[in-house]
Design an enzyme around this catalytic site. Sequence first.
Site, PDB file in Angstrom:
ATOM      1  N   GLU A  45       1.639  -3.788   8.280  1.00  0.00           N
ATOM      2  CA  GLU A  45       0.740  -3.288   9.173  1.00  0.00           C
ATOM      3  C   GLU A  45      -0.729  -3.809   9.062  1.00  0.00           C
ATOM      4  O   GLU A  45      -1.231  -3.888   8.071  1.00  0.00           O
ATOM      5  CB  GLU A  45       0.755  -1.624   8.642  1.00  0.00           C
ATOM      6  CG  GLU A  45      -0.527  -0.850   9.406  1.00  0.00           C
ATOM      7  CD  GLU A  45      -0.342  -0.736  10.884  1.00  0.00           C
ATOM      8  OE1 GLU A  45       0.508  -0.616  11.423  1.00  0.00           O
ATOM      9  OE2 GLU A  45      -1.405  -1.023  11.478  1.00  0.00           O
ATOM     10  N   GLN A  46      -1.156  -4.145  10.301  1.00  0.00           N
ATOM     11  CA  GLN A  46      -2.502  -4.659  10.305  1.00  0.00           C
ATOM     12  C   GLN A  46      -3.584  -3.787  10.108  1.00  0.00           C
ATOM     13  O   GLN A  46      -4.569  -4.398   9.511  1.00  0.00           O
ATOM     14  CB  GLN A  46      -2.807  -5.325  11.887  1.00  0.00           C
ATOM     15  CG  GLN A  46      -2.738  -4.151  13.019  1.00  0.00           C
ATOM     16  CD  GLN A  46      -2.814  -4.573  14.411  1.00  0.00           C
ATOM     17  OE1 GLN A  46      -2.883  -5.845  14.482  1.00  0.00           O
ATOM     18  NE2 GLN A  46      -3.141  -3.652  15.279  1.00  0.00           N
ATOM     19  N   ARG A 118      -0.442  14.013  14.853  1.00  0.00           N
ATOM     20  CA  ARG A 118       0.110  12.622  14.697  1.00  0.00           C
ATOM     21  C   ARG A 118      -0.150  12.101  13.325  1.00  0.00           C
ATOM     22  O   ARG A 118       0.768  11.628  12.836  1.00  0.00           O
ATOM     23  CB  ARG A 118      -0.543  11.433  15.724  1.00  0.00           C
ATOM     24  CG  ARG A 118       0.095  11.608  16.950  1.00  0.00           C
ATOM     25  CD  ARG A 118      -1.008  11.100  17.790  1.00  0.00           C
ATOM     26  NE  ARG A 118      -0.336  11.049  19.147  1.00  0.00           N
ATOM     27  CZ  ARG A 118       0.500  10.283  19.772  1.00  0.00           C
ATOM     28  NH1 ARG A 118       0.499   9.165  19.220  1.00  0.00           N
ATOM     29  NH2 ARG A 118       1.033  10.316  20.791  1.00  0.00           N
ATOM     30  N   TYR A 225      -1.627  22.600  23.418  1.00  0.00           N
ATOM     31  CA  TYR A 225      -0.643  23.189  22.274  1.00  0.00           C
ATOM     32  C   TYR A 225      -1.287  23.149  20.814  1.00  0.00           C
ATOM     33  O   TYR A 225      -2.150  22.175  20.833  1.00  0.00           O
ATOM     34  CB  TYR A 225       0.752  22.568  22.442  1.00  0.00           C
ATOM     35  CG  TYR A 225       0.839  20.985  22.069  1.00  0.00           C
ATOM     36  CD1 TYR A 225       0.653  20.339  20.934  1.00  0.00           C
ATOM     37  CD2 TYR A 225       0.977  20.101  23.400  1.00  0.00           C
ATOM     38  CE1 TYR A 225       0.624  19.030  20.838  1.00  0.00           C
ATOM     39  CE2 TYR A 225       0.867  18.848  23.065  1.00  0.00           C
ATOM     40  CZ  TYR A 225       0.783  18.336  21.856  1.00  0.00           C
ATOM     41  OH  TYR A 225       0.903  16.666  21.575  1.00  0.00           O
ATOM     42  N   ASP A 302       7.586   1.418  21.110  1.00  0.00           N
ATOM     43  CA  ASP A 302       6.925   1.165  22.434  1.00  0.00           C
ATOM     44  C   ASP A 302       7.111  -0.441  22.458  1.00  0.00           C
ATOM     45  O   ASP A 302       6.800  -0.921  23.583  1.00  0.00           O
ATOM     46  CB  ASP A 302       5.494   1.412  22.066  1.00  0.00           C
ATOM     47  CG  ASP A 302       5.266   2.897  22.655  1.00  0.00           C
ATOM     48  OD1 ASP A 302       6.114   3.514  22.925  1.00  0.00           O
ATOM     49  OD2 ASP A 302       3.982   3.267  22.609  1.00  0.00           O
TER      50      ASP A 302
HETATM   51  P1  FAD Z   1       2.464   2.355  17.652  1.00  0.00           P
HETATM   52  O1  FAD Z   1       2.243   3.852  17.550  1.00  0.00           O
HETATM   53  O2  FAD Z   1       1.615   1.637  18.815  1.00  0.00           O
HETATM   54  O3  FAD Z   1       2.514   1.616  16.455  1.00  0.00           O
HETATM   55  C1  FAD Z   1       2.482   0.027  16.397  1.00  0.00           C
HETATM   56  C2  FAD Z   1       1.840  -0.276  14.832  1.00  0.00           C
HETATM   57  O4  FAD Z   1       2.021  -1.541  15.126  1.00  0.00           O
HETATM   58  C3  FAD Z   1       0.142   0.203  14.989  1.00  0.00           C
HETATM   59  O5  FAD Z   1       0.152   0.830  13.606  1.00  0.00           O
HETATM   60  C4  FAD Z   1      -0.464  -1.234  15.114  1.00  0.00           C
HETATM   61  O6  FAD Z   1      -1.602  -1.514  14.237  1.00  0.00           O
HETATM   62  C5  FAD Z   1       0.555  -2.051  14.306  1.00  0.00           C
HETATM   63  N1  FAD Z   1       0.581  -3.503  14.600  1.00  0.00           N
HETATM   64  C6  FAD Z   1       0.276  -3.951  16.147  1.00  0.00           C
HETATM   65  N2  FAD Z   1       0.361  -5.398  16.048  1.00  0.00           N
HETATM   66  C7  FAD Z   1       0.376  -5.714  14.962  1.00  0.00           C
HETATM   67  C8  FAD Z   1       0.415  -6.870  14.097  1.00  0.00           C
HETATM   68  N3  FAD Z   1       0.485  -8.218  14.965  1.00  0.00           N
HETATM   69  N4  FAD Z   1       0.759  -7.036  12.921  1.00  0.00           N
HETATM   70  C9  FAD Z   1       0.975  -5.991  12.227  1.00  0.00           C
HETATM   71  N5  FAD Z   1       0.893  -4.896  12.624  1.00  0.00           N
HETATM   72  C10 FAD Z   1       0.635  -4.541  13.886  1.00  0.00           C
HETATM   73  N6  FAD Z   1       5.452  10.822  22.277  1.00  0.00           N
HETATM   74  C11 FAD Z   1       6.274  11.845  22.023  1.00  0.00           C
HETATM   75  O7  FAD Z   1       7.466  11.632  21.223  1.00  0.00           O
HETATM   76  N7  FAD Z   1       5.834  12.985  22.186  1.00  0.00           N
HETATM   77  C12 FAD Z   1       4.601  13.388  22.634  1.00  0.00           C
HETATM   78  O8  FAD Z   1       4.236  14.543  23.055  1.00  0.00           O
HETATM   79  C13 FAD Z   1       3.744  11.956  23.259  1.00  0.00           C
HETATM   80  N8  FAD Z   1       2.480  12.485  23.668  1.00  0.00           N
HETATM   81  C14 FAD Z   1       1.914  11.150  24.153  1.00  0.00           C
HETATM   82  C15 FAD Z   1       0.859  11.442  24.601  1.00  0.00           C
HETATM   83  C16 FAD Z   1      -0.569  10.445  25.070  1.00  0.00           C
HETATM   84  C17 FAD Z   1      -1.538  10.661  25.938  1.00  0.00           C
HETATM   85  C18 FAD Z   1       0.162   9.048  24.822  1.00  0.00           C
HETATM   86  C19 FAD Z   1      -0.692   7.804  25.155  1.00  0.00           C
HETATM   87  C20 FAD Z   1       1.402   8.687  24.429  1.00  0.00           C
HETATM   88  C21 FAD Z   1       2.220   9.944  24.018  1.00  0.00           C
HETATM   89  N9  FAD Z   1       3.675   9.765  23.182  1.00  0.00           N
HETATM   90  C22 FAD Z   1       4.168  10.850  22.770  1.00  0.00           C
HETATM   91  C23 FAD Z   1       4.205   8.313  23.202  1.00  0.00           C
HETATM   92  C24 FAD Z   1       3.986   8.042  21.583  1.00  0.00           C
HETATM   93  O9  FAD Z   1       2.662   7.956  21.030  1.00  0.00           O
HETATM   94  C25 FAD Z   1       4.400   6.334  21.401  1.00  0.00           C
HETATM   95  O10 FAD Z   1       5.591   6.078  22.039  1.00  0.00           O
HETATM   96  C26 FAD Z   1       4.652   6.277  19.745  1.00  0.00           C
HETATM   97  O11 FAD Z   1       3.272   6.568  18.908  1.00  0.00           O
HETATM   98  C27 FAD Z   1       4.708   4.586  19.701  1.00  0.00           C
HETATM   99  O12 FAD Z   1       5.128   4.498  18.353  1.00  0.00           O
HETATM  100  P2  FAD Z   1       5.369   3.040  17.806  1.00  0.00           P
HETATM  101  O13 FAD Z   1       5.649   3.125  16.331  1.00  0.00           O
HETATM  102  O14 FAD Z   1       6.463   2.180  18.736  1.00  0.00           O
HETATM  103  O15 FAD Z   1       4.262   2.035  18.210  1.00  0.00           O
END
Ligand code: FAD
Length: 395
Positions: A45-46, A118, A225, A302
Amino acid sequence: MPAPTPFRPRDSRAARSAVVVGGGIGGLACALALRRAGLTVQVLEQARKLREVGAGLQLTPNATRILRDLGVLPRLEAVAVAPRSLDVRDGRSGATITRAHYGPAASRYGAPFLVVHRADLQNLLAEAAREAGAVIALGTELAAVESAFGGVRAVAKQGDKLIAHGADILVGADGVRSAVRAHLGLAVPPVFARRLAYRATVPVPAKHPPDVRLYLGRDAHLVVYPVKGGALLNIVAIVKETVPVARWNAPGDSAAVHQAFAAWAPEVRRLLESAPHFLCWGLYDIDPLPRWGSGRVTLLGDAAHAMLPFLAQGAAQAIEDAAALATAICSGGDAASALRAYEGARHGRTARIQSEARRNGMVYHLSGPPRLARDLVLRSSGAALLDRYGWIYGA
Ligand code: FAD
């Protein structure tokens, strides 16, 4: 928490170790699921500290069911709120258009609807992953992905050093602007949704019920909420923005928020005025990818299927990915075939949810006659409102 019985891969060619790039909710859920499948797991994790920003998250039964299987539901329930109902309101008048109770739906889908901060979810996943034996390397940024004899290697920057982390498989859980996706040659630019999300947490006003409130209006909507066990209210205010913005978790312009909602119901304005400040996100998703991986590398969360938040499914789908990946690895076959099986199992569902989330964003912001038609449909659906997404919650 009793130690879960790990399911272990039986095939000798199956993956025994994984590097997970990204310690967000997707990467940490993946680390926990893979540890329980018997793999050695390192998370890179960065960020120097795990800190999910942006306040609230709605978690639907398809996600809480998996979190229960992963053994973390009791910890989650200790910090989350099980909201009473989804109360859909007209933004201008504040009048309820329709309401659906979560309790009966949770019984139908066999797991709770929860709302949580979160940071609470991220912390409890990190704690459970570490307890299960995963190593989480903070301040470690992926620089390159290389093939290694019989495996794969993540080269990462740690301070001024470059360190190689080898494993049988590499999972890119590094978010919407994924470096692992770029390594796979999937140069898909995130698509700006012409929407900004302003987020804040505020003290709970007196007599505010433990509901998820969705206020709908022309070119804007608001979701409210409780989080932090009911101690705070999470506000997400979505407004239209025609000019693409690169803003990501930037301080929000409070005056712009107040202006966008100036003609809305007094209860909405009071809530917004109680926010000391807002953080602002430009909302982006991606089009469904032609593939999620190659060889011993795959994507998750994502990075694989960033979606708009209008179905509250981004984190939930990342959690589903984590469980599906562990299942594919345990189902036998060599490491690369297991990754392709995982991708095949997940691609169609996540693409459908990406497209539904885009559609919902338009429906929420309707005006004029289409708005009246939408409200009529909402009113007539009543308690069945949640079952419209039974295909998501019940899977
Ligand atoms: P991320 O949370 O983006 O995590 C990626 C991680 O990778 C980060 O910690 C980053 O620092 C790390 N990283 C990136 N590049 C590198 C690298 N080169 N080297 C090392 N580490 C790196 N979802 C729901 O299920 N329910 C909800 O109610 C909901 N509400 C939302 C409301 C809003 C306004 C938004 C914008 C999103 C919402 N979401 C919701 C979606 C949800 O927040 C995301 O889909 C989810 O957090 C994605 O998680 P992830 O772990 O895939 O990506």
